[in-house]
Design a protein around this motif. Sequence first.
Motif, PDB file in Angstrom:
ATOM      1  N   LYS A 128       0.843  -1.197   0.000  1.00 56.95           N
ATOM      2  CA  LYS A 128       0.000   0.000   0.000  1.00 56.95           C
ATOM      3  C   LYS A 128       0.882   1.251   0.000  1.00 56.95           C
ATOM      4  O   LYS A 128       0.832   2.073   0.921  1.00 56.95           O
TER       5      LYS A 128
ATOM      6  N   TYR B  11      -1.428   5.370  -5.885  1.00 62.19           N
ATOM      7  CA  TYR B  11      -2.828   5.787  -5.968  1.00 62.19           C
ATOM      8  C   TYR B  11      -3.086   7.031  -6.811  1.00 62.19           C
ATOM      9  O   TYR B  11      -4.124   7.122  -7.468  1.00 62.19           O
TER      10      TYR B  11
ATOM     11  N   GLU C 203      -7.472  -5.579 -10.482  1.00 67.66           N
ATOM     12  CA  GLU C 203      -8.217  -5.027  -9.353  1.00 67.66           C
ATOM     13  C   GLU C 203      -9.264  -4.024  -9.806  1.00 67.66           C
ATOM     14  O   GLU C 203      -9.252  -3.559 -10.945  1.00 67.66           O
TER      15      GLU C 203
ATOM     16  N   THR D  43      -9.740  -8.432   3.258  1.00 66.86           N
ATOM     17  CA  THR D  43     -11.092  -8.871   2.897  1.00 66.86           C
ATOM     18  C   THR D  43     -11.004 -10.014   1.890  1.00 66.86           C
ATOM     19  O   THR D  43     -11.722 -11.014   2.011  1.00 66.86           O
TER      20      THR D  43
ATOM     21  N   THR E 205     -11.806  -3.400   2.577  1.00 65.62           N
ATOM     22  CA  THR E 205     -12.262  -2.850   3.855  1.00 65.62           C
ATOM     23  C   THR E 205     -13.314  -1.770   3.626  1.00 65.62           C
ATOM     24  O   THR E 205     -14.356  -1.748   4.274  1.00 65.62           O
TER      25      THR E 205
HETATM   26  C1  PLP Z   1      -6.469  -1.571   0.372  1.00 68.18           C
HETATM   27  C2  PLP Z   1      -6.641  -2.146  -0.977  1.00 68.18           C
HETATM   28  C3  PLP Z   1      -7.430  -3.296  -1.219  1.00 68.18           C
HETATM   29  C4  PLP Z   1      -8.279  -3.948  -0.166  1.00 68.18           C
HETATM   30  O1  PLP Z   1      -7.551  -4.466   0.917  1.00 68.18           O
HETATM   31  P1  PLP Z   1      -8.299  -4.747   2.301  1.00 68.18           P
HETATM   32  O2  PLP Z   1      -7.200  -5.204   3.196  1.00 68.18           O
HETATM   33  O3  PLP Z   1      -9.305  -5.790   2.039  1.00 68.18           O
HETATM   34  O4  PLP Z   1      -8.910  -3.466   2.714  1.00 68.18           O
HETATM   35  C5  PLP Z   1      -7.463  -3.811  -2.501  1.00 68.18           C
HETATM   36  N1  PLP Z   1      -6.786  -3.225  -3.508  1.00 68.18           N
HETATM   37  C6  PLP Z   1      -6.024  -2.118  -3.326  1.00 68.18           C
HETATM   38  C7  PLP Z   1      -5.298  -1.539  -4.481  1.00 68.18           C
HETATM   39  C8  PLP Z   1      -5.947  -1.548  -2.057  1.00 68.18           C
HETATM   40  O5  PLP Z   1      -5.229  -0.436  -1.882  1.00 68.18           O
END
Ligand code: PLP
Length: 341
Positions: A188, A193, A224, A252, A288
């Motif tokens: 992340k 983003y 995604e 998730t 999430t």
């Molecule tokens: C945060 C995120 C998710 C979902 O992750 P969770 O842990 O389920 O919240 C999926 N794809 C991307 C690109 C993300 O940044």
Amino acid sequence: MLDNDLPEIDWDKMTFSYQKTDRMYVAHCKQGGEWETGTMQDFGDISISPAAGVLNYGQGLFEGMKAQRADDGSIVLFRPERNAKRMQEGAKRLGIPPVPEEMFLDAVRQAVLENLRWVPPMGKGALYVRPLLMGSGAILGVAPAPSYRFLVYVSPVGPYFKGGMKPIALKISDEFHRAAPGGSGGVKAIGNYAPGMVPSKMAKEEGYAEIIYLDAVHHRYIEEVGAANFFCVKDGVVSTPELTGTILPGVTRASVLEIADELGYEVREEKVDVGYAMSADECFCAGTAAVISPIGSIRFGDKVYEFGDEVGPVTQKLYDELTAVQQRRIPDERGWTVSVE
Ligand SMILES: *Cc1c(COP(=O)(O)O)cnc(C)c1O
């Protein structure tokens, strides 16, 4: 600030948007040193050098999790140790000193406890918890910053997609990619983003809720949905794109895979071809923020595939089970929820 000093919020009208709260967690670390124990402070602006690594070169990571009011009256987090571990993986990738798991969990706990009045009533939303880890020290050359900051702030949120469980319309991007092999798509990293904002905004202007990204090599496999993981269901088989380093390993996503398996579905982590997804019985995205959001239609080029306006039966079952565990409406036999106390 008293817990019963309730904020003036119409909990039924909440969206997924920023709301200032009372307190935040802040900790510091020098490159090569240890994290010092952080402290809780009043929520507010932070001061940072214009030459900070994060501002100039994007050396930063975030996490996202939810604290919710559960059926037994407690306030619970969902598998927070997974977020702690994921942030550690991201830190290693970006040359940031990883935050110890115990410290991460303690910071999250404190940030929730000192903002209790912002936790929505059960079923009305959640307190979104946002940990941030960044190179805050000044550096001119492209290299890891000399010092780091770890923050945790919170904000009450409603549903991520307007309309809640109403199936959303998505569009596959034939122009943009999110991540490439060897890059940072699997963590992340904040820098992942910004490049998605314009494609996502363009799709929204055309009436789509989000964009679906394909893999950058073959331009053929689904990766995604914006910031959520993709799933499809065909003939009772639940499939999701396998983790290849370009897909974010969602908490998730992992939970849905386990639940689907326990409910007796065949579960596959594999390359999901666009053609396969567009011939599936049901598709949904999971994260999430999104929880489980059903997909009603997917456009790819000049083709549109409709899954219908109704929530598919498998999607509904997975949603019911996941949210029941998260809110402790059924016994949490997997030990996924953690009380904040
Ligand atoms: C945060 C995120 C998710 C979902 O992750 P969770 O842990 O389920 O919240 C999926 N794809 C991307 C690109 C993300 O940044």
